[in-house]
Design an enzyme around this catalytic site. Structure first.
Site, PDB file in Angstrom:
ATOM      1  N   ASP A 150      -2.957   4.711  -2.602  1.00 54.03           N
ATOM      2  CA  ASP A 150      -3.983   5.382  -1.820  1.00 54.03           C
ATOM      3  C   ASP A 150      -4.378   6.730  -2.445  1.00 54.03           C
ATOM      4  OD1 ASP A 150      -5.384   5.259   0.855  1.00 54.03           O
ATOM      5  OD2 ASP A 150      -4.373   7.188   1.074  1.00 54.03           O
ATOM      6  N   GLU A 167      -6.420   4.044  -6.166  1.00 56.83           N
ATOM      7  CA  GLU A 167      -7.720   4.372  -5.579  1.00 56.83           C
ATOM      8  C   GLU A 167      -8.170   5.727  -6.121  1.00 56.83           C
ATOM      9  OE1 GLU A 167      -9.744   4.552  -1.137  1.00 56.83           O
ATOM     10  OE2 GLU A 167      -7.830   5.522  -1.507  1.00 56.83           O
ATOM     11  N   HIS A 174     -11.243  -2.324   3.571  1.00 52.16           N
ATOM     12  CA  HIS A 174     -11.169  -1.880   4.970  1.00 52.16           C
ATOM     13  C   HIS A 174     -11.924  -0.566   5.219  1.00 52.16           C
ATOM     14  CE1 HIS A 174      -8.275   0.354   2.725  1.00 52.16           C
ATOM     15  NE2 HIS A 174      -8.146   1.207   3.721  1.00 52.16           N
ATOM     16  N   ASP A 175     -12.496   0.025   4.179  1.00 53.33           N
ATOM     17  CA  ASP A 175     -13.252   1.273   4.351  1.00 53.33           C
ATOM     18  C   ASP A 175     -14.756   1.054   4.211  1.00 53.33           C
ATOM     19  OD1 ASP A 175     -10.895   2.765   4.597  1.00 53.33           O
ATOM     20  OD2 ASP A 175     -10.784   3.135   2.438  1.00 53.33           O
ATOM     21  N   ASP A 224       0.864  -1.178   0.000  1.00 55.84           N
ATOM     22  CA  ASP A 224       0.000   0.000   0.000  1.00 55.84           C
ATOM     23  C   ASP A 224       0.903   1.231   0.000  1.00 55.84           C
ATOM     24  OD1 ASP A 224      -2.234   1.743   0.414  1.00 55.84           O
ATOM     25  OD2 ASP A 224      -3.249   0.112   1.477  1.00 55.84           O
TER      26      ASP A 224
END
Ligand code: NOJ
Length: 578
Positions: free
Chosen positions: A200, A257, A332-333, A100
């Site tokens: 990200d 993302e 995870h969001d 990440d």
């Protein structure tokens, strides 16, 4: 046509949330040795790439999405040697490590004085003053985690930009030193053996340098959504092409993302095969179907017609324009998909998880499976109050929105709690459920950092691996199908059928002589389906690839079949063998 083949188009990604996966030393926090101890589990599932949410040194204001040292491991997660062993362990099992990369912002370091050499690595602006002479932020942009996106610094009488938490200042990508530092970080980790990056909020790195006020879309708030000024901004392609050159040198994987951008024609400029930028992007249209941005945690039901429109638009557009989709329903969001898009009721839960696996896993693109999704894990229990939550987005919302504006309104609070239990980011962050031992086998310590879901005695990996009826084995079967029929599922076309149907989502995948029907019932009811004429030969002459319930699919004399609640199946017709 996606005639360009690539190894990452034929892969599946599994996402690990390190703090919640497996704790090896009893401190209640998951760690890298814990992950290493479960590599055989990942191999059994049949995934190719393993993406870990951030493990770098961080004060953990936002669970590691606030990095303070890009060359050091956050100590509770382990050491650099652990990372080396993780990469070795994955590679030995034919899997790869995806890191990440959080480089839109960092942790809040280096912003103390104007002389600080790193000051220009961040975005500083002088205050504005209103007609009463009161100091105001440089513009009206809202931060993702509540309040103004600007934080005032007394010492230097300037504001810095933070699109997320106050402790996550945005990097100034206009500064070539920042870009060079990011390139160095990428090379360092690629040299170490990572096989690519999840990037990200990478579409936020280029901001409109005039930093204009955003139009007022929420009159009740002084802070407005300025996304059009910082998402896919003026220099995005230049910056991404620089990253793309490095990725190409290493034949590395990449997924960016990209929130707030709903036009595939914009996204394909970043992921088109010959663009030299990224391989694929996470778009947010499906996730936002039940999330009325920018206001979080208000009730909104997703509509089947909208889901069909969104899925079909992206599937078709990327196929026709040589782009590529990243397929996901969880991370995870997000809340757990069975609770948001299907039914978590005990009698339907396993069917729901398998139905969604069929729906997502056989689409065109690279599927992402989030830890626990392969077991059909659910959201937090209904009994959870706000005190059990740990996520700063959720807690800030509660503090700034609910306690400030609805402190006396218990009805509003209850409504919000219900939404939080459906959509809070913590829903996906509960400890992984390994077995029916204490704390679901996640930790041997006295207390995990966040509560364990109360359903773990029944819903856990030990109960599912090797059990042919389990959600885990079903997912493994879907992933095997993607490999076995690689041309069809990786490179085949997509076509939505029976668009008006509000209960069933049905689509065809086709490649050469092969056509597959994928049929999914998103409802808790039995549905009579009038079989469209183009589907009749598939049902009559095709072979079953996968089904989530053993059920007769023969077409009755009135031309219908009965589809069971939450049913899903895929049937393949090979025209040359008919
Ligand atoms: C997206 C990440 O997925 C999320 O967890 C994080 O809070 C924000 N970006 C900020 O880094």
């Amino acid at each position: 046509m996606p005639e360009n083949t690539a190894w990452w188009k034929e892969s599946t990604v599994y996402q690990i949330y390190p703090s919640s996966f497996k704790d090896s030393n009893g401190d209640g926090i998951g760690d890298i040795p814990g992950i290493i101890s479960e590599l055989d589990y990942l191999q059994k599932l049949g995934v190719d790439l393993v993406w870990l949410s951030p493990i770098l040194q961080s004060p953990q204001v936002d669970m590691g999405y606030d990095v303070s040292d890009y060359y050091a491991i956050h100590p509770p997660y382990g050491t650099m040697e652990d990372v080396d062993n993780l990469i070795k362990g994955l590679n030995a099992r034919g899997m790869k490590y995806i890191m990440d990369l959080v480089v839109n912002h960092t942790s809040d370091q280096s912003r103390s004085s104007k002389e600080n050499p790193y000051r220009d690595w961040y975005i500083w602006k002088p205050p504005r003053y209103d007609e009463h002479g009161n100091r105001q932020p440089p513009n009206n942009w809202i931060a993702a985690f509540e309040g103004s996106a600007w934080e005032y610094d007394e010492a230097t009488d300037e504001y810095y930009l933070h699109l997320f938490a106050v402790e996550q200042p945005d990097l100034n990508w206009e500064n070539p030193k920042v870009r060079a530092a990011v390139h160095d970080i990428m090379r360092y980790w690629l040299d170490k053996g990572v096989s690519g990056f999840r990037m990200d909020v990478i579409n936020m790195i280029s901001k409109d340098q005039s930093f204009p006020d955003a139009p007022i879309t929420n009159p009740n708030s002084p802070w407005q959504h300025g996304a059009q000024f910082y998402c896919n901004g003026p220099r995005i392609h230049e910056f991404l092409q620089d990253l793309g050159k490095i990725l190409k040198e290493y034949d590395a994987f990449s997924v960016g993302e990209m929130p707030n951008v709903y036009d595939p024609a914009e996204i394909v400029k970043c992921v088109g095969f010959d663009r030299g930028e990224l391989a694929m992007a996470f778009q947010f249209e499906i996730m936002d179907l039940d999330q009325p941005a920018p206001t979080k945690f208000l009730p909104k039901k997703w509509e089947m017609s909208a889901l069909k429109e969104v899925v079909s638009r992206w599937q078709t557009f990327m196929y026709e324009n040589d782009g590529w989709n990243a397929l996901y329903l969880e991370n995870h969001d997000q809340g757990r998909s069975i609770c948001r898009f299907a039914s978590p009721k005990p009698e339907f839960r396993a069917y729901s998880a398998k139905m969604l696996a069929t729906f997502l896993g056989l689409q065109s693109g690279t599927p992402f499976v989030y830890q626990g999704q392969e077991l059909g894990l659910a959201n937090v229990p209904d009994s959870w109050g706000i005190d059990k939550f740990r996520d700063l987005e959720t807690l800030n919302y509660w503090k700034d929105e609910i306690l400030q504006h609805h402190a006396q309104d218990t009805e509003y609070q209850e409504m919000t709690m219900k939404e939080i239990r459906l959509k809070s980011r913590d829903n996906g962050r509960l400890p992984m459920q390994w077995n029916k031992e204490k704390f679901a086998g996640f930790t041997t310590g006295t207390e995990p950092w966040i509560g364990v879901n109360e359903d773990y005695e029944e819903w856990n990996a030990a109960a599912q691996v090797g059990n042919p009826d389990s959600v885990f084995e079903y997912w493994a079967q879907i992933l095997r199908l993607r490999k076995k029929y690689k041309n069809l599922f990786a490179y085949g076309s997509y076509k939505l059928i029976d668009e008006p149907n509000q209960d069933l989502f049905a689509y065809l995948r086709a490649y050469g002589d092969q056509t597959a029907l994928i049929l999914t019932n998103f409802t808790e009811k039995e549905v009579g389906w009038t079989v469209p004429s183009e589907v009749v030969p598939i049902l009559k002459g095709g072979t079953l690839l996968v089904e989530n319930r053993n059920h007769d699919r023969s077409i009755s004399s009135d031309g219908t079949i009965t589809v069971q609640p939450l049913e899903a199946f895929a049937v393949l017709l090979n025209k040359s063998s008919v």
